[in-house]
Every structure is written in structure tokens, then in C-alpha cells.
Scaffold this motif. Sequence first.
Motif, PDB file in Angstrom:
ATOM      1  N   SER A 279       0.829  -1.196   0.000  1.00  0.00           N
ATOM      2  CA  SER A 279       0.000   0.000   0.000  1.00  0.00           C
ATOM      3  C   SER A 279       0.875   1.262   0.000  1.00  0.00           C
ATOM      4  O   SER A 279       0.585   2.227  -0.709  1.00  0.00           O
ATOM      5  CB  SER A 279      -0.925  -0.024   1.223  1.00  0.00           C
ATOM      6  OG  SER A 279      -1.964   0.892   1.052  1.00  0.00           O
TER       7      SER A 279
ATOM      8  N   HIS B  21       3.793   1.567  -1.353  1.00  0.00           N
ATOM      9  CA  HIS B  21       4.339   1.697  -2.708  1.00  0.00           C
ATOM     10  C   HIS B  21       3.310   2.351  -3.643  1.00  0.00           C
ATOM     11  O   HIS B  21       3.631   3.289  -4.380  1.00  0.00           O
ATOM     12  CB  HIS B  21       4.723   0.306  -3.216  1.00  0.00           C
ATOM     13  CG  HIS B  21       5.339   0.304  -4.576  1.00  0.00           C
ATOM     14  ND1 HIS B  21       6.645   0.677  -4.792  1.00  0.00           N
ATOM     15  CD2 HIS B  21       4.831  -0.023  -5.795  1.00  0.00           C
ATOM     16  CE1 HIS B  21       6.909   0.586  -6.087  1.00  0.00           C
ATOM     17  NE2 HIS B  21       5.826   0.157  -6.718  1.00  0.00           N
ATOM     18  N   ILE B  22       2.084   1.873  -3.589  1.00  0.00           N
ATOM     19  CA  ILE B  22       1.055   2.397  -4.495  1.00  0.00           C
ATOM     20  C   ILE B  22       0.691   3.838  -4.127  1.00  0.00           C
ATOM     21  O   ILE B  22       0.625   4.715  -4.995  1.00  0.00           O
ATOM     22  CB  ILE B  22      -0.179   1.462  -4.498  1.00  0.00           C
ATOM     23  CG1 ILE B  22       0.220   0.094  -5.077  1.00  0.00           C
ATOM     24  CG2 ILE B  22      -1.333   2.086  -5.289  1.00  0.00           C
ATOM     25  CD1 ILE B  22      -0.841  -0.979  -4.963  1.00  0.00           C
TER      26      ILE B  22
ATOM     27  N   ASN C 238       3.418   6.335  -5.142  1.00  0.00           N
ATOM     28  CA  ASN C 238       3.389   6.594  -6.583  1.00  0.00           C
ATOM     29  C   ASN C 238       2.191   7.443  -6.977  1.00  0.00           C
ATOM     30  O   ASN C 238       2.297   8.303  -7.859  1.00  0.00           O
ATOM     31  CB  ASN C 238       3.394   5.275  -7.359  1.00  0.00           C
ATOM     32  CG  ASN C 238       4.801   4.714  -7.478  1.00  0.00           C
ATOM     33  OD1 ASN C 238       5.633   5.263  -8.172  1.00  0.00           O
ATOM     34  ND2 ASN C 238       5.071   3.639  -6.748  1.00  0.00           N
ATOM     35  N   LEU C 239       1.048   7.207  -6.355  1.00  0.00           N
ATOM     36  CA  LEU C 239      -0.136   8.022  -6.664  1.00  0.00           C
ATOM     37  C   LEU C 239       0.110   9.471  -6.239  1.00  0.00           C
ATOM     38  O   LEU C 239      -0.204  10.408  -6.983  1.00  0.00           O
ATOM     39  CB  LEU C 239      -1.382   7.453  -5.977  1.00  0.00           C
ATOM     40  CG  LEU C 239      -1.932   6.163  -6.601  1.00  0.00           C
ATOM     41  CD1 LEU C 239      -3.011   5.551  -5.707  1.00  0.00           C
ATOM     42  CD2 LEU C 239      -2.499   6.432  -7.996  1.00  0.00           C
TER      43      LEU C 239
ATOM     44  N   MET D 150      -2.852   2.205 -11.924  1.00  0.00           N
ATOM     45  CA  MET D 150      -2.601   0.861 -11.366  1.00  0.00           C
ATOM     46  C   MET D 150      -2.635  -0.217 -12.444  1.00  0.00           C
ATOM     47  O   MET D 150      -1.889  -1.193 -12.369  1.00  0.00           O
ATOM     48  CB  MET D 150      -3.628   0.534 -10.287  1.00  0.00           C
ATOM     49  CG  MET D 150      -3.464   1.367  -9.034  1.00  0.00           C
ATOM     50  SD  MET D 150      -3.774   0.366  -7.603  1.00  0.00           S
ATOM     51  CE  MET D 150      -5.459  -0.056  -7.917  1.00  0.00           C
TER      52      MET D 150
ATOM     53  N   LEU E 246       0.794  -0.042 -13.870  1.00  0.00           N
ATOM     54  CA  LEU E 246       1.786  -0.500 -12.884  1.00  0.00           C
ATOM     55  C   LEU E 246       1.821  -2.030 -12.835  1.00  0.00           C
ATOM     56  O   LEU E 246       2.893  -2.647 -12.888  1.00  0.00           O
ATOM     57  CB  LEU E 246       1.413   0.057 -11.496  1.00  0.00           C
ATOM     58  CG  LEU E 246       2.314  -0.327 -10.335  1.00  0.00           C
ATOM     59  CD1 LEU E 246       3.577   0.524 -10.316  1.00  0.00           C
ATOM     60  CD2 LEU E 246       1.585  -0.169  -8.995  1.00  0.00           C
ATOM     61  N   PHE E 247       0.645  -2.647 -12.743  1.00  0.00           N
ATOM     62  CA  PHE E 247       0.595  -4.106 -12.628  1.00  0.00           C
ATOM     63  C   PHE E 247       0.888  -4.794 -13.968  1.00  0.00           C
ATOM     64  O   PHE E 247       1.557  -5.826 -13.998  1.00  0.00           O
ATOM     65  CB  PHE E 247      -0.747  -4.554 -12.038  1.00  0.00           C
ATOM     66  CG  PHE E 247      -0.836  -4.323 -10.542  1.00  0.00           C
ATOM     67  CD1 PHE E 247       0.003  -5.010  -9.674  1.00  0.00           C
ATOM     68  CD2 PHE E 247      -1.728  -3.412 -10.002  1.00  0.00           C
ATOM     69  CE1 PHE E 247      -0.049  -4.797  -8.293  1.00  0.00           C
ATOM     70  CE2 PHE E 247      -1.794  -3.186  -8.621  1.00  0.00           C
ATOM     71  CZ  PHE E 247      -0.949  -3.886  -7.768  1.00  0.00           C
TER      72      PHE E 247
ATOM     73  N   ILE F 235      -4.526   0.289  -0.421  1.00  0.00           N
ATOM     74  CA  ILE F 235      -4.675  -0.488  -1.665  1.00  0.00           C
ATOM     75  C   ILE F 235      -3.670  -1.625  -1.564  1.00  0.00           C
ATOM     76  O   ILE F 235      -2.461  -1.398  -1.470  1.00  0.00           O
ATOM     77  CB  ILE F 235      -4.407   0.358  -2.928  1.00  0.00           C
ATOM     78  CG1 ILE F 235      -5.408   1.527  -3.023  1.00  0.00           C
ATOM     79  CG2 ILE F 235      -4.505  -0.526  -4.175  1.00  0.00           C
ATOM     80  CD1 ILE F 235      -5.236   2.415  -4.266  1.00  0.00           C
ATOM     81  N   SER F 236      -4.172  -2.841  -1.532  1.00  0.00           N
ATOM     82  CA  SER F 236      -3.316  -4.012  -1.316  1.00  0.00           C
ATOM     83  C   SER F 236      -3.998  -5.222  -1.947  1.00  0.00           C
ATOM     84  O   SER F 236      -5.132  -5.108  -2.417  1.00  0.00           O
ATOM     85  CB  SER F 236      -3.169  -4.235   0.192  1.00  0.00           C
ATOM     86  OG  SER F 236      -4.391  -4.738   0.710  1.00  0.00           O
TER      87      SER F 236
ATOM     88  N   CYS G  64      -7.835  -5.793  -3.891  1.00  0.00           N
ATOM     89  CA  CYS G  64      -7.765  -5.852  -5.361  1.00  0.00           C
ATOM     90  C   CYS G  64      -7.925  -7.307  -5.813  1.00  0.00           C
ATOM     91  O   CYS G  64      -7.627  -8.216  -5.043  1.00  0.00           O
ATOM     92  CB  CYS G  64      -6.380  -5.433  -5.867  1.00  0.00           C
ATOM     93  SG  CYS G  64      -5.836  -3.792  -5.445  1.00  0.00           S
TER      94      CYS G  64
ATOM     95  N   LEU H 163       6.785  -5.977  -7.770  1.00  0.00           N
ATOM     96  CA  LEU H 163       6.748  -4.508  -7.741  1.00  0.00           C
ATOM     97  C   LEU H 163       8.104  -3.931  -7.327  1.00  0.00           C
ATOM     98  O   LEU H 163       8.275  -2.722  -7.287  1.00  0.00           O
ATOM     99  CB  LEU H 163       5.655  -4.019  -6.789  1.00  0.00           C
ATOM    100  CG  LEU H 163       4.201  -4.259  -7.239  1.00  0.00           C
ATOM    101  CD1 LEU H 163       3.232  -3.869  -6.124  1.00  0.00           C
ATOM    102  CD2 LEU H 163       3.871  -3.468  -8.511  1.00  0.00           C
TER     103      LEU H 163
END
Length: 254
Positions: free
Chosen positions: A54, A56-57, A60-61, A162, A165-166, A197-198, A202, A236
Motif C-alpha cells: 500500500s 508503494h502504491i 506513486n499516486l 494501477m 503498474l501491474f 490499496i493491497s 484488489c 513490484l
Amino acid sequence: MNRRRKVYEGKAKILYEGTEPGTLIQHFKDDATAFNAKKKDVIEGKGVLNNRISEHIFTNLNAIGVPTHFIRRINMREQLIREVEIIPLEVVVRNVAAGSLSQRLGLDEGTQLPRSIIEFYYKNDELNDPMVSEEHITAFGWAAPPEIDDIMSLAIRINDFMTGLFLGVGIRLVDFKIEFGRLYENDMVRIVLADEISPDSCRLWDIGSDEKLDKDRFRRDMGGLVEAYTEVARRLGIMSENEPIATRGPVLVK
Ligand code: TMP
């Protein structure tokens, strides 16, 4: 030594009073629940992984200009966040049919949707988080029309970011759930991304094999949850190939 003041305890996280006014500490537990906590377990290491993924995301956001509550990670299980007023909605973004959408509309899991779909659920455990429309949201005053506009445009930006990213690490972002809050700054208020967000929130499928790398492994009794979350973290670039997952913090010697 002072005991920290617990502000809130949810199914997978605890919020403590933060170090400065207007901040909170978000603590990730190892507890896993599904189906509104009818199914429960403790999965050692999950909290540590979700904290890192979370972070990391959200970092970046923040870097691409999506406002979030995240300030910084403090330790293995905790992050410093801005205190916000949570909007009582679970916002689900879907790219591929799965889960409740597949059940509701009789779509095979894995069917690509004609376009991304945003759904709203009213956050209320007693009612099992029922799906609601914008009409309900505005009529009951959970969010105002301009706030819904902000939420929808942020949700689309988050989905675009995202998905890329993924995709870059061989993972298909099937769907995810996010939450938003109101951040009060002087005489301004704005909508920011909150919560986490993890892989708990998701659906993440390996592109080659369709292997599930998310909480469906727990919901559907497939096992291997920590291994799957570790794989997401490794891809990631959050954890190096051989880094062990430190599941426990330092042990207090009494
Ligand atoms: P669903 O298909 O069960 O409606 O779930 C859609 C997405 O939302 C999926 O990525 C899992 C996530 N989710 C949560 O994070 N919390 C929940 O309580 C539920 C029901 C779903």
C-alpha cells in the motif's frame, strides 16, 4: 512510556492517534476476514506485506498528483496518515468480470468488460455493504454531487495508473475497492484517497497463468496467501528476491 490512544479498530487495521495534530497512525493487522467477517483467520505476515504494498502504491499516486492521506511509512506494520473524514462508500472499479459482478449478471469470470465500470457500496456492516446509486448517495447526503464527480475522476486516474503498474510486472488488475475521505485544511476541504490499496482489496491475476495473487485465495480456501502477496511485492520491486518476510516485530523481553 505512554499507551497510544486507539481511535478506531476495523477488521484488518487499527488507527491510533498520530504524533502531530491532524495525523493518525494506520496499523496493519494479520487478521483476514471475508463475507463480512463470517470467515476469519490470522495469516502471519499479511499485515507487513499490505503495509509495504500500500505504501508503494500510495507513494506513486502522490507522485502523479493524486491526493491521498498517506504521509510516510513508520515501521513494518504502520504508516503515518492525515486524518480525514471517511466518506461511507466503498468505491469498486472493475475492468474484468469477477466476484459479485459475475454472480449478479451471470458473466464468466475473466470476461473483459466493454469499459471500466465504477460501482458504489454503502459502508455498513449491519446491512452487508449494499450496492447503491448516485441517487441514494446524494439523497441521503453521504456525498454531494461535486464530491461524487471528484471521486469518479480520481477513481479513473487511479485505475489507469494501477492497470499500467501491474501490467508492467505481468499482473492483470481485474478489479479493486477504494475509499475516500474529506481532508480539511484551513478553510478548504478536498477529497483524497484514504484507507489502503493491497491484495486484500484488489483482484490481481498473473497474466500468463491466470493464477490468483489476491485475497480470493483466502475467500475461496485456496491457501498460499502469503506466498501470493510476497510475489506481488517482489514483482513490484518492494522486496528483493531473497529478503525474508519479517513477520514479527522485536520481541519485548519482560
Ligand atoms: P466483489 O466482486 O466481491 O464485489 O469485490 C470487488 C472488489 O472489491 C474485489 O477486488 C474485492 C474488493 N472488496 C473489498 O475490498 N472489500 C469487500 O468487502 C468486498 C466485498 C470486496
